[in-house]
Design an enzyme around this catalytic site. Structure first.
Site, PDB file in Angstrom:
ATOM      1  N   CYS A   6       0.915  -1.099   0.564  1.00 51.52           N
ATOM      2  CA  CYS A   6       0.083  -0.265  -0.022  1.00 51.52           C
ATOM      3  C   CYS A   6       1.114   0.903  -0.178  1.00 51.52           C
ATOM      4  CB  CYS A   6      -0.583  -0.261   1.011  1.00 51.52           C
ATOM      5  SG  CYS A   6      -2.362   1.366   1.268  1.00 51.52           S
ATOM      6  N   HIS A  42      -5.461   0.320   5.371  1.00 53.54           N
ATOM      7  CA  HIS A  42      -6.305   1.368   5.829  1.00 53.54           C
ATOM      8  C   HIS A  42      -6.385   1.686   7.352  1.00 53.54           C
ATOM      9  CE1 HIS A  42      -7.301   1.419   0.912  1.00 53.54           C
ATOM     10  NE2 HIS A  42      -6.020   2.099   1.415  1.00 53.54           N
ATOM     11  N   TYR A  49      -7.429   7.227   6.363  1.00 55.30           N
ATOM     12  CA  TYR A  49      -8.862   6.500   6.404  1.00 55.30           C
ATOM     13  C   TYR A  49      -9.496   6.279   7.565  1.00 55.30           C
ATOM     14  CZ  TYR A  49      -7.278   4.901   1.770  1.00 55.30           C
ATOM     15  OH  TYR A  49      -7.014   4.735   0.059  1.00 55.30           O
TER      16      TYR A  49
END
Length: 427
Positions: A166, A196, A246
Protein backbone atom coordinates in the site's frame (compact mmCIF):
# COMPACT_ATOMS: atom_id res chain seq x y z
CA UNK A 1 20.08 -8.86 -11.75
CA UNK A 2 17.90 -8.74 -14.86
CA UNK A 3 14.19 -8.67 -14.14
CA UNK A 4 10.98 -9.47 -15.98
CA UNK A 5 7.98 -7.89 -14.29
CA UNK A 6 4.37 -8.80 -15.15
CA UNK A 7 1.60 -6.36 -14.24
CA UNK A 8 -1.90 -7.85 -14.10
CA UNK A 9 -4.26 -4.98 -14.72
CA UNK A 10 -1.62 -3.38 -16.91
CA UNK A 11 -4.24 -1.33 -18.75
CA UNK A 12 -4.84 0.75 -15.63
CA UNK A 13 -4.26 4.48 -15.88
CA UNK A 14 -1.99 3.94 -12.83
CA UNK A 15 0.50 2.02 -14.94
CA UNK A 16 2.48 5.01 -16.30
CA UNK A 17 3.21 5.97 -12.68
CA UNK A 18 4.87 2.59 -12.26
CA UNK A 19 6.68 2.85 -15.59
CA UNK A 20 8.02 6.29 -14.72
CA UNK A 21 9.35 4.87 -11.45
CA UNK A 22 11.00 1.95 -13.21
CA UNK A 23 12.79 4.40 -15.49
CA UNK A 24 13.93 6.69 -12.68
CA UNK A 25 14.96 3.87 -10.35
CA UNK A 26 16.66 1.61 -12.89
CA UNK A 27 19.72 1.16 -10.67
CA UNK A 28 17.51 -0.25 -7.93
CA UNK A 29 15.47 -2.54 -10.18
CA UNK A 30 16.99 -3.15 -13.64
CA UNK A 31 13.96 -4.34 -15.62
CA UNK A 32 14.60 -6.04 -18.96
CA UNK A 33 10.95 -6.62 -19.83
CA UNK A 34 7.69 -5.21 -18.56
CA UNK A 35 4.67 -7.34 -19.46
CA UNK A 36 1.34 -5.54 -19.19
CA UNK A 37 -1.54 -8.01 -18.93
CA UNK A 38 -5.13 -6.90 -19.42
CA UNK A 39 -8.16 -8.23 -21.34
CA UNK A 40 -9.36 -4.67 -22.09
CA UNK A 41 -7.55 -3.87 -25.33
CA UNK A 42 -9.13 -0.40 -25.53
CA UNK A 43 -7.17 0.52 -22.40
CA UNK A 44 -4.12 -1.68 -22.77
CA UNK A 45 -3.17 -0.44 -26.23
CA UNK A 46 -2.81 3.28 -25.39
CA UNK A 47 -1.26 2.57 -21.98
CA UNK A 48 1.28 0.18 -23.53
CA UNK A 49 2.21 2.62 -26.29
CA UNK A 50 2.68 5.43 -23.76
CA UNK A 51 4.77 3.15 -21.54
CA UNK A 52 7.15 2.53 -24.43
CA UNK A 53 7.46 6.26 -25.10
CA UNK A 54 8.09 6.97 -21.41
CA UNK A 55 10.95 4.48 -21.29
CA UNK A 56 12.47 5.63 -24.58
CA UNK A 57 12.37 9.26 -23.48
CA UNK A 58 14.45 8.34 -20.42
CA UNK A 59 16.81 6.07 -22.39
CA UNK A 60 15.60 2.96 -20.61
CA UNK A 61 16.19 -0.20 -22.66
CA UNK A 62 13.35 -2.33 -21.26
CA UNK A 63 10.96 -4.02 -23.66
CA UNK A 64 7.23 -3.43 -23.06
CA UNK A 65 4.95 -6.31 -24.03
CA UNK A 66 1.16 -6.02 -23.97
CA UNK A 67 -0.99 -9.14 -23.88
CA UNK A 68 -4.27 -10.68 -22.74
CA UNK A 69 -2.48 -14.02 -22.20
CA UNK A 70 -2.07 -14.27 -18.43
CA UNK A 71 -0.50 -17.74 -18.41
CA UNK A 72 2.13 -16.82 -20.98
CA UNK A 73 2.96 -13.60 -19.12
CA UNK A 74 3.44 -15.08 -15.65
CA UNK A 75 5.40 -18.03 -16.99
CA UNK A 76 8.51 -15.92 -17.53
CA UNK A 77 8.02 -13.26 -14.83
CA UNK A 78 10.24 -12.89 -11.77
CA UNK A 79 7.49 -10.97 -9.99
CA UNK A 80 3.78 -10.51 -10.71
CA UNK A 81 2.19 -7.25 -9.60
CA UNK A 82 -1.60 -7.30 -9.15
CA UNK A 83 -3.43 -4.00 -9.67
CA UNK A 84 -6.80 -5.09 -11.03
CA UNK A 85 -10.32 -3.80 -10.45
CA UNK A 86 -13.10 -6.37 -10.92
CA UNK A 87 -16.13 -4.59 -12.32
CA UNK A 88 -14.22 -1.43 -13.17
CA UNK A 89 -15.22 2.07 -12.15
CA UNK A 90 -18.91 1.18 -12.64
CA UNK A 91 -18.75 -1.27 -9.73
CA UNK A 92 -16.82 1.26 -7.67
CA UNK A 93 -19.54 3.85 -8.28
CA UNK A 94 -22.11 1.42 -6.90
CA UNK A 95 -19.94 0.62 -3.87
CA UNK A 96 -19.84 4.32 -3.05
CA UNK A 97 -23.59 4.89 -3.55
CA UNK A 98 -25.76 2.19 -1.98
CA UNK A 99 -24.15 2.23 1.51
CA UNK A 100 -25.15 5.91 1.79
CA UNK A 101 -28.78 4.82 1.43
CA UNK A 102 -28.37 3.09 4.79
CA UNK A 103 -26.48 5.93 6.50
CA UNK A 104 -23.04 4.32 6.09
CA UNK A 105 -19.83 5.50 4.48
CA UNK A 106 -19.69 4.59 0.79
CA UNK A 107 -16.05 3.76 0.16
CA UNK A 108 -14.26 1.20 -1.99
CA UNK A 109 -11.92 -0.30 0.62
CA UNK A 110 -13.74 -0.19 3.95
CA UNK A 111 -17.27 -0.64 5.25
CA UNK A 112 -19.96 -2.23 3.11
CA UNK A 113 -18.43 -1.02 -0.17
CA UNK A 114 -15.09 -2.52 0.80
CA UNK A 115 -16.78 -5.84 1.51
CA UNK A 116 -18.43 -5.80 -1.93
CA UNK A 117 -15.04 -5.20 -3.54
CA UNK A 118 -13.51 -8.05 -1.52
CA UNK A 119 -16.27 -10.45 -2.56
CA UNK A 120 -15.71 -9.63 -6.23
CA UNK A 121 -11.93 -9.58 -6.04
CA UNK A 122 -10.76 -12.47 -3.86
CA UNK A 123 -11.96 -15.32 -6.15
CA UNK A 124 -10.39 -13.65 -9.21
CA UNK A 125 -7.06 -13.04 -7.44
CA UNK A 126 -6.95 -16.60 -6.10
CA UNK A 127 -7.49 -17.93 -9.62
CA UNK A 128 -4.66 -15.75 -10.94
CA UNK A 129 -2.38 -16.83 -8.10
CA UNK A 130 -3.10 -20.50 -8.72
CA UNK A 131 -2.14 -20.04 -12.37
CA UNK A 132 1.09 -18.35 -11.27
CA UNK A 133 1.81 -21.29 -8.95
CA UNK A 134 1.22 -23.83 -11.72
CA UNK A 135 3.24 -21.97 -14.34
CA UNK A 136 5.96 -20.28 -12.28
CA UNK A 137 6.04 -21.24 -8.59
CA UNK A 138 9.22 -19.23 -7.93
CA UNK A 139 7.63 -15.90 -8.88
CA UNK A 140 6.70 -13.44 -6.15
CA UNK A 141 3.17 -12.04 -6.14
CA UNK A 142 2.93 -8.41 -5.01
CA UNK A 143 -0.67 -7.38 -4.35
CA UNK A 144 -1.63 -3.73 -4.74
CA UNK A 145 -5.28 -4.64 -5.35
CA UNK A 146 -7.70 -3.37 -2.70
CA UNK A 147 -8.78 -4.30 -0.15
CA UNK A 148 -5.10 -5.22 0.22
CA UNK A 149 -5.32 -6.74 3.70
CA UNK A 150 -8.14 -9.14 2.86
CA UNK A 151 -6.72 -10.03 -0.56
CA UNK A 152 -3.25 -10.69 0.89
CA UNK A 153 -4.76 -12.77 3.67
CA UNK A 154 -6.52 -14.87 1.02
CA UNK A 155 -3.26 -15.36 -0.88
CA UNK A 156 -1.24 -16.33 2.18
CA UNK A 157 -3.94 -18.63 3.55
CA UNK A 158 -3.88 -20.47 0.20
CA UNK A 159 -0.09 -20.89 0.49
CA UNK A 160 0.99 -18.43 -2.20
CA UNK A 161 4.34 -16.65 -2.29
CA UNK A 162 2.88 -13.19 -1.77
CA UNK A 163 3.06 -9.86 0.03
CA UNK A 164 0.68 -6.93 0.05
CA UNK A 165 1.66 -3.35 -0.72
CA UNK A 166 0.00 0.00 0.00
CA UNK A 167 1.22 3.54 -0.60
CA UNK A 168 -0.07 5.08 2.67
CA UNK A 169 3.18 4.65 4.60
CA UNK A 170 5.47 5.92 1.86
CA UNK A 171 3.12 8.87 1.24
CA UNK A 172 3.21 9.85 4.93
CA UNK A 173 6.98 9.36 5.01
CA UNK A 174 7.30 11.91 2.19
CA UNK A 175 4.91 14.28 3.97
CA UNK A 176 6.91 14.12 7.20
CA UNK A 177 10.20 14.59 5.36
CA UNK A 178 8.89 17.74 3.70
CA UNK A 179 7.75 19.16 7.03
CA UNK A 180 11.06 18.30 8.72
CA UNK A 181 13.23 19.46 5.82
CA UNK A 182 14.98 16.12 5.47
CA UNK A 183 15.24 13.26 2.98
CA UNK A 184 12.54 10.58 3.11
CA UNK A 185 15.12 7.78 3.36
CA UNK A 186 16.36 9.31 6.63
CA UNK A 187 13.01 8.61 8.31
CA UNK A 188 11.75 5.28 9.64
CA UNK A 189 8.07 4.98 10.55
CA UNK A 190 6.72 2.88 13.40
CA UNK A 191 3.68 2.17 11.21
CA UNK A 192 1.36 -0.41 12.78
CA UNK A 193 -2.14 -1.75 12.24
CA UNK A 194 -4.06 -3.21 9.32
CA UNK A 195 -4.23 -2.03 5.74
CA UNK A 196 -6.05 1.34 5.69
CA UNK A 197 -6.24 1.20 9.51
CA UNK A 198 -2.79 2.27 10.71
CA UNK A 199 -1.16 4.72 13.08
CA UNK A 200 2.33 6.23 12.99
CA UNK A 201 3.47 5.53 16.54
CA UNK A 202 6.89 7.12 15.98
CA UNK A 203 8.87 8.87 13.25
CA UNK A 204 12.48 7.86 13.79
CA UNK A 205 15.58 9.54 12.45
CA UNK A 206 18.13 7.33 10.74
CA UNK A 207 16.53 3.92 11.27
CA UNK A 208 14.38 1.70 13.51
CA UNK A 209 16.47 2.52 16.60
CA UNK A 210 16.80 6.25 15.97
CA UNK A 211 15.37 9.09 18.07
CA UNK A 212 11.63 9.73 17.77
CA UNK A 213 10.83 13.01 16.03
CA UNK A 214 7.05 12.62 16.22
CA UNK A 215 6.39 14.70 19.39
CA UNK A 216 8.25 17.67 17.92
CA UNK A 217 6.61 17.13 14.55
CA UNK A 218 3.15 17.31 16.13
CA UNK A 219 4.06 20.35 18.24
CA UNK A 220 5.28 22.27 15.20
CA UNK A 221 2.96 21.01 12.45
CA UNK A 222 -0.26 19.65 14.01
CA UNK A 223 -2.42 22.12 12.09
CA UNK A 224 -0.91 21.21 8.70
CA UNK A 225 -1.09 17.49 9.43
CA UNK A 226 -4.71 17.77 10.55
CA UNK A 227 -5.57 19.58 7.32
CA UNK A 228 -3.74 16.92 5.30
CA UNK A 229 -5.62 14.11 7.07
CA UNK A 230 -8.92 16.05 7.04
CA UNK A 231 -9.30 15.52 10.78
CA UNK A 232 -9.81 18.11 13.53
CA UNK A 233 -6.53 19.20 15.09
CA UNK A 234 -7.71 18.24 18.64
CA UNK A 235 -7.96 14.63 17.43
CA UNK A 236 -4.23 14.54 16.66
CA UNK A 237 -3.39 16.31 19.91
CA UNK A 238 -5.43 13.80 21.90
CA UNK A 239 -4.01 10.76 20.09
CA UNK A 240 -0.41 11.97 20.19
CA UNK A 241 0.24 9.94 17.04
CA UNK A 242 -0.61 10.32 13.35
CA UNK A 243 -3.43 8.10 12.05
CA UNK A 244 -3.83 7.09 8.43
CA UNK A 245 -6.20 9.36 6.54
CA UNK A 246 -8.54 6.35 6.29
CA UNK A 247 -9.20 6.70 10.03
CA UNK A 248 -11.36 9.68 9.11
CA UNK A 249 -14.07 7.21 8.12
CA UNK A 250 -14.09 5.97 11.72
CA UNK A 251 -13.34 9.13 13.72
CA UNK A 252 -15.65 11.43 11.68
CA UNK A 253 -18.08 8.90 10.22
CA UNK A 254 -21.31 10.90 10.30
CA UNK A 255 -19.63 14.04 8.97
CA UNK A 256 -18.12 12.03 6.11
CA UNK A 257 -21.52 10.52 5.26
CA UNK A 258 -23.06 14.00 5.07
CA UNK A 259 -20.22 15.18 2.81
CA UNK A 260 -20.56 12.16 0.53
CA UNK A 261 -24.28 12.75 0.13
CA UNK A 262 -23.72 16.32 -0.99
CA UNK A 263 -20.88 16.14 -3.49
CA UNK A 264 -19.93 14.09 -6.56
CA UNK A 265 -18.57 10.66 -5.74
CA UNK A 266 -14.88 9.88 -5.94
CA UNK A 267 -15.78 7.20 -8.50
CA UNK A 268 -17.25 9.80 -10.85
CA UNK A 269 -14.16 11.99 -10.44
CA UNK A 270 -11.84 9.07 -11.17
CA UNK A 271 -13.88 7.96 -14.19
CA UNK A 272 -13.59 11.45 -15.67
CA UNK A 273 -9.85 11.54 -14.92
CA UNK A 274 -9.35 8.16 -16.56
CA UNK A 275 -11.13 9.29 -19.72
CA UNK A 276 -8.86 12.33 -19.93
CA UNK A 277 -5.72 10.32 -19.16
CA UNK A 278 -6.45 7.67 -21.77
CA UNK A 279 -6.95 10.40 -24.36
CA UNK A 280 -3.60 11.88 -23.36
CA UNK A 281 -1.86 8.50 -23.58
CA UNK A 282 -3.04 8.16 -27.17
CA UNK A 283 -1.14 11.31 -28.14
CA UNK A 284 2.14 10.15 -29.77
CA UNK A 285 3.78 13.44 -28.78
CA UNK A 286 3.32 12.72 -25.04
CA UNK A 287 6.59 11.32 -23.64
CA UNK A 288 6.41 12.42 -19.99
CA UNK A 289 4.06 11.49 -17.17
CA UNK A 290 1.23 14.08 -17.23
CA UNK A 291 0.62 16.18 -14.13
CA UNK A 292 -3.02 15.11 -14.23
CA UNK A 293 -1.97 11.60 -13.19
CA UNK A 294 -1.18 12.90 -9.68
CA UNK A 295 -4.93 13.47 -9.16
CA UNK A 296 -5.67 9.82 -9.92
CA UNK A 297 -4.31 8.65 -6.56
CA UNK A 298 -1.56 6.19 -5.67
CA UNK A 299 1.10 8.78 -4.89
CA UNK A 300 4.61 7.24 -4.64
CA UNK A 301 3.19 3.86 -5.63
CA UNK A 302 6.08 3.35 -8.05
CA UNK A 303 8.76 3.97 -5.42
CA UNK A 304 7.17 1.47 -3.03
CA UNK A 305 6.70 -1.17 -5.74
CA UNK A 306 10.24 -0.83 -7.08
CA UNK A 307 11.81 -1.00 -3.63
CA UNK A 308 9.79 -4.09 -2.67
CA UNK A 309 10.40 -5.96 -5.92
CA UNK A 310 14.12 -5.19 -5.80
CA UNK A 311 14.48 -6.51 -2.25
CA UNK A 312 12.44 -9.66 -2.95
CA UNK A 313 14.49 -10.40 -6.04
CA UNK A 314 17.79 -10.06 -4.23
CA UNK A 315 18.75 -6.52 -5.19
CA UNK A 316 18.31 -3.06 -3.74
CA UNK A 317 20.59 -0.82 -1.69
CA UNK A 318 20.98 -3.22 1.24
CA UNK A 319 21.48 -6.48 -0.61
CA UNK A 320 22.15 -9.37 1.76
CA UNK A 321 20.79 -7.82 4.95
CA UNK A 322 17.61 -6.69 3.20
CA UNK A 323 15.82 -3.39 3.54
CA UNK A 324 13.13 -2.29 5.97
CA UNK A 325 9.83 -1.51 4.23
CA UNK A 326 6.18 -1.34 5.25
CA UNK A 327 4.26 -4.29 3.82
CA UNK A 328 1.17 -6.38 4.43
CA UNK A 329 2.38 -9.65 5.89
CA UNK A 330 1.23 -12.53 8.08
CA UNK A 331 1.07 -11.44 11.73
CA UNK A 332 2.77 -14.42 13.42
CA UNK A 333 2.85 -12.73 16.82
CA UNK A 334 3.90 -9.26 15.67
CA UNK A 335 0.75 -7.79 17.20
CA UNK A 336 0.13 -10.22 20.08
CA UNK A 337 -3.56 -9.38 20.39
CA UNK A 338 -4.28 -10.69 16.85
CA UNK A 339 -4.35 -14.26 15.50
CA UNK A 340 -1.15 -15.43 13.82
CA UNK A 341 -2.86 -15.73 10.44
CA UNK A 342 -4.12 -12.14 10.44
CA UNK A 343 -2.43 -9.88 7.90
CA UNK A 344 -0.91 -6.76 9.41
CA UNK A 345 0.63 -3.68 7.82
CA UNK A 346 3.96 -3.16 9.58
CA UNK A 347 7.65 -2.46 8.97
CA UNK A 348 9.47 -5.62 7.94
CA UNK A 349 12.93 -6.56 6.78
CA UNK A 350 12.64 -7.68 3.16
CA UNK A 351 15.01 -10.18 1.57
CA UNK A 352 14.75 -12.78 -1.16
CA UNK A 353 13.37 -15.11 1.51
CA UNK A 354 10.41 -12.80 2.15
CA UNK A 355 9.37 -10.39 4.89
CA UNK A 356 10.30 -10.58 8.57
CA UNK A 357 8.34 -8.04 10.64
CA UNK A 358 10.30 -5.92 13.09
CA UNK A 359 9.36 -6.23 16.78
CA UNK A 360 6.36 -4.02 17.46
CA UNK A 361 6.18 -1.45 20.25
CA UNK A 362 3.27 -1.64 22.69
CA UNK A 363 0.05 -0.58 20.97
CA UNK A 364 -2.33 1.61 22.96
CA UNK A 365 -5.71 -0.08 23.62
CA UNK A 366 -7.33 2.88 21.86
CA UNK A 367 -5.86 1.56 18.60
CA UNK A 368 -5.53 -2.12 19.51
CA UNK A 369 -9.27 -2.45 20.14
CA UNK A 370 -10.20 -1.09 16.74
CA UNK A 371 -7.49 -3.14 15.03
CA UNK A 372 -8.79 -6.34 16.65
CA UNK A 373 -12.38 -5.43 15.74
CA UNK A 374 -11.57 -4.87 12.06
CA UNK A 375 -9.32 -7.94 11.93
CA UNK A 376 -12.26 -10.06 13.08
CA UNK A 377 -14.41 -8.50 10.35
CA UNK A 378 -11.70 -9.26 7.77
CA UNK A 379 -11.72 -12.92 8.79
CA UNK A 380 -15.49 -13.07 8.26
CA UNK A 381 -15.18 -11.12 5.00
CA UNK A 382 -12.64 -13.58 3.66
CA UNK A 383 -14.88 -16.48 4.62
CA UNK A 384 -17.76 -14.87 2.69
CA UNK A 385 -15.51 -14.17 -0.32
CA UNK A 386 -14.25 -17.76 -0.51
CA UNK A 387 -17.40 -19.71 0.38
CA UNK A 388 -20.21 -17.31 -0.52
CA UNK A 389 -23.67 -17.26 0.99
CA UNK A 390 -25.97 -14.49 2.16
CA UNK A 391 -25.57 -15.38 5.83
CA UNK A 392 -21.78 -15.03 5.63
CA UNK A 393 -22.11 -11.64 3.96
CA UNK A 394 -24.55 -10.46 6.66
CA UNK A 395 -22.26 -11.73 9.44
CA UNK A 396 -19.31 -9.82 8.03
CA UNK A 397 -21.35 -6.60 7.78
CA UNK A 398 -22.72 -7.00 11.30
CA UNK A 399 -19.14 -7.38 12.55
CA UNK A 400 -17.83 -4.25 10.84
CA UNK A 401 -17.50 -1.27 13.23
CA UNK A 402 -18.83 1.09 10.53
CA UNK A 403 -22.06 -0.97 10.36
CA UNK A 404 -22.67 -2.84 13.62
CA UNK A 405 -26.48 -2.71 13.75
CA UNK A 406 -28.65 -5.66 12.77
CA UNK A 407 -31.26 -3.79 10.69
CA UNK A 408 -28.56 -1.82 8.90
CA UNK A 409 -26.51 -4.96 8.19
CA UNK A 410 -29.55 -6.70 6.72
CA UNK A 411 -30.42 -3.75 4.48
CA UNK A 412 -26.82 -3.43 3.32
CA UNK A 413 -26.67 -7.17 2.57
CA UNK A 414 -29.72 -6.91 0.31
CA UNK A 415 -28.23 -3.97 -1.57
CA UNK A 416 -24.78 -5.53 -1.88
CA UNK A 417 -26.15 -8.70 -3.41
CA UNK A 418 -28.52 -6.86 -5.73
CA UNK A 419 -25.68 -4.75 -7.14
CA UNK A 420 -23.22 -7.63 -7.56
CA UNK A 421 -25.16 -10.48 -9.16
CA UNK A 422 -22.98 -10.26 -12.28
CA UNK A 423 -19.75 -10.73 -10.29
CA UNK A 424 -20.56 -13.34 -7.63
CA UNK A 425 -20.71 -16.84 -9.12
CA UNK A 426 -22.51 -18.31 -6.10
CA UNK A 427 -25.48 -16.00 -6.71
Amino acid sequence: MNVTLAVVGGGSTYTPELVDGLARLRDTLPVDELILVDPAAERLTPVGAFARRLLRAQDHPAKVTTTADLDGAVERADAVLLQLRVGGQAARAQDEAWPLECGCVGQETTGAGGLAKALRTVPVVLDIAERVRRRNPDAWIIDFTNPVGIVTRALLRAGHKALGLCNVAIHLQRTFAELLGTRPDELHLDHYGLNHLTWELAVRQGGPDGPDLLPGLLDAHAARLAEHLRLPQPVLERLGVVPSYYLRYFYSHDQVVDEMRNKPSRASEVAALEEQLLAMYEDPALTRKPELLAKRGGAFYSEAAVALAAALLGGGPETGTGSVQVVNVRNDGTLPFLPDDAVVEVPARITAAGARPLPAPPVDPLYAGLIAHVAAYEDLALDAAVRGGRDRVARALLAHPLVGQYDRAEALTDRLLAHNTAHLAWL
